[in-house]
Enzyme design. Structure first.
Site, PDB file in Angstrom:
ATOM      1  N   LYS A  35     -59.877 -13.282 -35.178  1.00  0.00           N
ATOM      2  CA  LYS A  35     -60.080 -11.948 -34.617  1.00  0.00           C
ATOM      3  C   LYS A  35     -60.971 -11.988 -33.372  1.00  0.00           C
ATOM      4  O   LYS A  35     -60.801 -11.193 -32.463  1.00  0.00           O
ATOM      5  CB  LYS A  35     -60.687 -11.019 -35.680  1.00  0.00           C
ATOM      6  CG  LYS A  35     -59.691 -10.631 -36.791  1.00  0.00           C
ATOM      7  CD  LYS A  35     -58.451  -9.960 -36.226  1.00  0.00           C
ATOM      8  CE  LYS A  35     -57.653  -9.177 -37.236  1.00  0.00           C
ATOM      9  NZ  LYS A  35     -56.334  -8.761 -36.702  1.00  0.00           N
ATOM     10  N   TYR A  44     -60.359 -15.682 -40.680  1.00  0.00           N
ATOM     11  CA  TYR A  44     -59.999 -14.363 -40.150  1.00  0.00           C
ATOM     12  C   TYR A  44     -60.952 -13.950 -39.012  1.00  0.00           C
ATOM     13  O   TYR A  44     -60.516 -13.486 -37.950  1.00  0.00           O
ATOM     14  CB  TYR A  44     -60.067 -13.384 -41.325  1.00  0.00           C
ATOM     15  CG  TYR A  44     -59.644 -11.969 -41.050  1.00  0.00           C
ATOM     16  CD1 TYR A  44     -58.310 -11.645 -40.801  1.00  0.00           C
ATOM     17  CD2 TYR A  44     -60.580 -10.928 -41.084  1.00  0.00           C
ATOM     18  CE1 TYR A  44     -57.931 -10.327 -40.582  1.00  0.00           C
ATOM     19  CE2 TYR A  44     -60.210  -9.617 -40.878  1.00  0.00           C
ATOM     20  CZ  TYR A  44     -58.888  -9.317 -40.619  1.00  0.00           C
ATOM     21  OH  TYR A  44     -58.518  -8.015 -40.409  1.00  0.00           O
ATOM     22  N   ALA A  68     -57.537   2.499 -45.079  1.00  0.00           N
ATOM     23  CA  ALA A  68     -57.106   2.073 -46.407  1.00  0.00           C
ATOM     24  C   ALA A  68     -55.646   1.638 -46.339  1.00  0.00           C
ATOM     25  O   ALA A  68     -54.760   2.454 -46.078  1.00  0.00           O
ATOM     26  CB  ALA A  68     -57.264   3.229 -47.384  1.00  0.00           C
ATOM     27  N   ASP A  91     -41.413  -6.306 -38.646  1.00  0.00           N
ATOM     28  CA  ASP A  91     -42.166  -6.686 -39.845  1.00  0.00           C
ATOM     29  C   ASP A  91     -41.406  -7.767 -40.585  1.00  0.00           C
ATOM     30  O   ASP A  91     -40.207  -7.673 -40.821  1.00  0.00           O
ATOM     31  CB  ASP A  91     -42.428  -5.495 -40.776  1.00  0.00           C
ATOM     32  CG  ASP A  91     -43.672  -5.721 -41.609  1.00  0.00           C
ATOM     33  OD1 ASP A  91     -44.654  -4.973 -41.418  1.00  0.00           O
ATOM     34  OD2 ASP A  91     -43.691  -6.656 -42.444  1.00  0.00           O
ATOM     35  N   SER A 131     -41.003 -13.465 -37.507  1.00  0.00           N
ATOM     36  CA  SER A 131     -42.426 -13.671 -37.740  1.00  0.00           C
ATOM     37  C   SER A 131     -43.128 -13.835 -36.398  1.00  0.00           C
ATOM     38  O   SER A 131     -42.655 -14.585 -35.537  1.00  0.00           O
ATOM     39  CB  SER A 131     -42.648 -14.931 -38.577  1.00  0.00           C
ATOM     40  OG  SER A 131     -44.025 -15.244 -38.576  1.00  0.00           O
ATOM     41  N   VAL A 132     -44.263 -13.186 -36.263  1.00  0.00           N
ATOM     42  CA  VAL A 132     -45.025 -13.351 -35.023  1.00  0.00           C
ATOM     43  C   VAL A 132     -45.647 -14.746 -34.947  1.00  0.00           C
ATOM     44  O   VAL A 132     -46.128 -15.165 -33.896  1.00  0.00           O
ATOM     45  CB  VAL A 132     -46.158 -12.295 -34.879  1.00  0.00           C
ATOM     46  CG1 VAL A 132     -45.600 -10.897 -34.845  1.00  0.00           C
ATOM     47  CG2 VAL A 132     -47.206 -12.444 -35.982  1.00  0.00           C
TER      48      VAL A 132
END
Ligand code: NAI
Length: 709
Positions: A459, A455, A488, A327, A363-364
């Site tokens: 995706k 996004y 959530a 992360d 970082s990816v």
């Protein structure tokens, strides 16, 4: 005809087999068990002789023989190694899938070895055993290949620690063959004599079962489920009724060497045996753990410092995986310098619960970051089995307000991010011949969502990545699937209904992801919605469509408008495994000739229909230099005689008998139809006497290559 080296690495199976207690008892009786070992022969408190595992995958072994293109008249079962992962239940369906892993050349006249490996899973989801088969192909040596490793093996220089005497009945093969291997050599005296034997001989795998019972009796009596490995080399044939002596040397707790002898001649019939077993304590621990486990495996979870990724990492570790918790620790929109604490906190949580994990803060979004994450797994744990691409950020804006920097930032983390990590991970998984990869999509991509063009695009891009990676990973046992979660988390805190928060916990998504990461997962290339404990599959399907306009005429837009109802319809839509398959309906729509000749056109497939269809099934490109006549004599009401002449890359079918065919094939009508439709396996038909081949046996193997039905 030479071994087909291209068969190395090609998937064989899945082969399914249903079994119940009667199959187990039949097998046990076939390998000599009786009242003295009632636990193998009586349905109450029934135990399974572990060597049943090879008898149960006999069809797979037959497929290996065929795919390798070995000369069937020279094949012998050379070695068999079985690794047991879980106890074999007393009923269910088993699924076996594997591949030919190698072909070794012992030299001209010395034969070749074809090595294949297959994993077998039970319908309850557990991986039961891995079989490593070595076929000795006496007539296929000298193709210039690698001679293969030579493995040293020596029995201790002392008398065996245990010896078990057993005598097979003189009818033993007649009983054993009912477990699947119905080769005539073990039943038909005439066939046995023609093959150079006095009478039918014992199946090597039947003697194997005698040896398996013997080692259990002396090393871990009454607890066959403790066996973890059983390996043998078949060295000599044996006649039924001759006593068998199994000699066992216990080397240490959990490991022994053994061999089986013809007790009359002293000849070794099963050599270089290795048996391994787990301690009673390990057995107890295994019972306690149960379920889907990741012991010994290493997983990377990206974006695992919070939300869904954190739960995946905790669950994987709880079930035995060693985890790289990646992360960057940035803001929800990916801005900021990042922080090590989200990843560190999750690593601490895993360790506090008794698990193993390391943190990674790369970082990816960069190729170096992706490589760094995979390097962390290799440096810390030395392997990589699982990758969950989960890291994510949001930068929502309507299309008009979507500046390139917001578009790029989201693309970089989601789409390029998955590429950056998956690529180096794939390299390691390929080396290991095992991998499970998860991509994370979203309903925003699958169905669209206001204000999320960046996004949604990223995706959906991941679906394209999966569709092709699934094909490239297939032969390396790398399975890749995609999840569209609903949970959530920080990303959704302001959009999901607060009254459902408890049910929206990431914990309700994780079970599907863990299943897809496990050895039990048989699927690759699928998309699943997952949230609140509700799961369903999303698929890309293609409607049947229609041809607009006349042949060779460009249709007008007006004609398209008229045909729109049919063009749009997805009634009877189909899923396709790859782009080539999706091209099929288009070709079919314009090849009525091929359709006309289909042997199934009139409904039920007939033998005559098959011969009518042979010219269409002929693969002219595979026939260069082939000059043969195949005579087919098909018995039964629907049968008849036909001969197929192949010369100068042409194929001609004639009714009747040819005076001097190269190879003659004799079968019953139903068996022939079953063979052509793939319901009957050629090798088992041959070994079982349903398929008789006269003349040049080797040329018969051309048939599979020359015709595609
Ligand atoms: P989250 O914000 O709680 O977790 C995402 C994690 O990824 C954060 O800890 C963040 O620091 C990390 N991250 C962000 N950029 C990174 C980078 N460049 N390198 C490494 N780590 C980075 O969000 P959530 O909901 O757990 O999201 C996980 C995944 O699920 C995301 O891919 C998201 O798009 C997807 N998703 C989530 C849905 C939901 O309902 N929560 C719905 C649909 C998709």
């Amino acid at each position: 005809m030479a071994l087909n080296l291209d068969a190395i690495g090609k998937k064989i199976g899945p082969v399914n087999k249903e079994y119940n207690w009667k199959d187990l008892v039949l097998y046990a009786l076939g390998v000599g068990a009786g009242f003295d070992e009632l636990e193998y022969c009586y349905e109450h408190n029934l135990k399974v002789i572990p060597s049943f595992s090879i008898a149960s995958v006999f069809e797979f072994l037959a497929e290996v023989g065929i795919s390798s293109n070995a000369d069937l008249s020279g094949i012998l079962h050379g070695e068999q190694d079985i690794i047991f992962h879980n106890p074999i239940p007393t009923e269910g369906t088993i699924t076996t899938e594997g591949l030919i892993t190698n072909m070794y050349d012992k030299g001209p006249g010395k034969g070749a070895l074809v090595v294949a490996e297959a994993d077998t899973y039970h319908s309850n989801g557990s991986k039961l055993f891995t079989n490593i088969f070595t076929l000795f192909c006496r007539k296929d040596g000298g193709f210039g290949g690698d001679p293969g490793p030579s493995v040293g093996f020596e029995f201790p220089d002392r008398t065996p620690d245990f010896e078990e005497q057993a005598r097979s009945s003189s009818d033993q093969p007649l009983l054993y063959r009912l477990s699947g291997d119905i080769f005539q050599l073990h039943a038909d005296p005439e066939f046995a004599r023609a093959s150079g034997f006095e009478k039918p001989i014992m199946h090597g795998l039947c003697t194997h079962g005698f040896a398996c019972r013997a080692v259990i009796k002396h090393l871990f009596p009454g607890e066959p489920e403790r066996m973890t490995r059983f390996r043998v080399r078949f060295s000599k044939t044996l006649y039924p009724g001759i006593p068998i002596t199994t000699q066992i040397w216990k080397m240490e707790e959990g490991r022994a060497l053994f061999r089986a002898l013809n007790a009359e001649s002293g000849e070794v019939v099963i050599d270089q045996g290795i048996v391994e077993w787990m301690s009673a304590e390990e057995m107890e621990m295994r019972k306690g753990r149960g379920g889907i486990r990741f012991d010994g495996q290493v997983a990377i979870v990206t974006g695992a410092g919070a939300g869904l990724g954190r739960v995946y990492a905790l669950e994987l570790a709880r079930r035995g995986a060693r985890v790289v918790v990646n992360d960057l620790g940035g803001a929800r929109d990916g801005s900021g310098k990042g922080s090590s604490s989200p990843a560190d906190d999750v690593v601490e949580e895993i360790k506090a619960a008794g698990g193993e994990a390391v943190a990674n803060y790369d970082s990816v979004a960069t190729a170096e970051g992706g490589q760094g994450i995979v390097d962390t797994a290799m440096d810390a744990f030395g392997r990589l089995d699982i990758l969950i691409n989960n890291a994510g950020i949001l930068r929502d804006k309507t299309l008009v307000k979507m500046e390139p920097e917001n578009w790029d930032a989201v693309m970089d983390v989601h789409l390029k991010g998955a590429y950056n990590v998956t690529r180096p991970a794939f390299v390691k998984m390929r080396e290991n011949r095992y991998g499970r990869i998860i991509l994370t999509t979203s309903s925003a991509g699958l169905y669209g969502n206001f204000g999320q063009t960046n996004y949604s695009s990223a995706k959906m891009g991941l679906i394209g990545l999966m569709n092709t990676a699934k094909i490239e990973g297939d032969k390396h046992n790398i399975k890749i699937n995609t999840v569209a979660p609903v949970a959530a988390t920080r990303l959704t805190e302001d959009i999901l209904p607060p009254d459902l928060l408890e049910k929206l916990k990431p914990e309700f998504v994780a079970p599907l992801v863990l299943y897809l990461c496990s050895e039990r997962c048989p699927v690759s290339g699928a998309i699943y919605n997952a949230g609140m404990g509700y799961f369903n599959r999303v698929a890309i399907v293609t409607g049947p469509g229609t041809v607009v306009g006349k042949e060779n005429e460009v249709p007008s837009p007006e004609a398209v408008a008229t045909g729109m109802a049919k063009i749009r319809s997805i009634k009877d839509a189909e899923e396709f495994p790859n782009a080539t398959a999706a091209f099929g309906p288009l070709l079919d729509a314009f090849s009525p000739k091929k359709k006309e000749a289909s042997p199934q056109e009139s409904g039920r497939l007939t033998v005559a229909g098959i011969f009518e269809g042979i010219p269409n099934a002929f693969q002219a490109d595979k026939a260069a230099g082939v000059n043969v006549v195949f005579q087919f004599d098909i018995s039964g009401g629907g049968g008849g005689s036909w001969y197929v002449t192949i010369k100068d890359s042409n194929c001609e079918v004639s009714e009747g008998s040819h005076g001097s065919p190269t190879t003659a094939i004799k079968m019953g009508d139903e068996d022939f139809v079953n063979l052509i439709t793939g319901k009957l396996n050629a090798m088992s038909a041959f070994t079982g006497g349903k398929l008789k081949i006269e003349g040049d046996l080797m040329k018969s193997q051309l048939i599979e290559k020359l015709f595609k039905f």
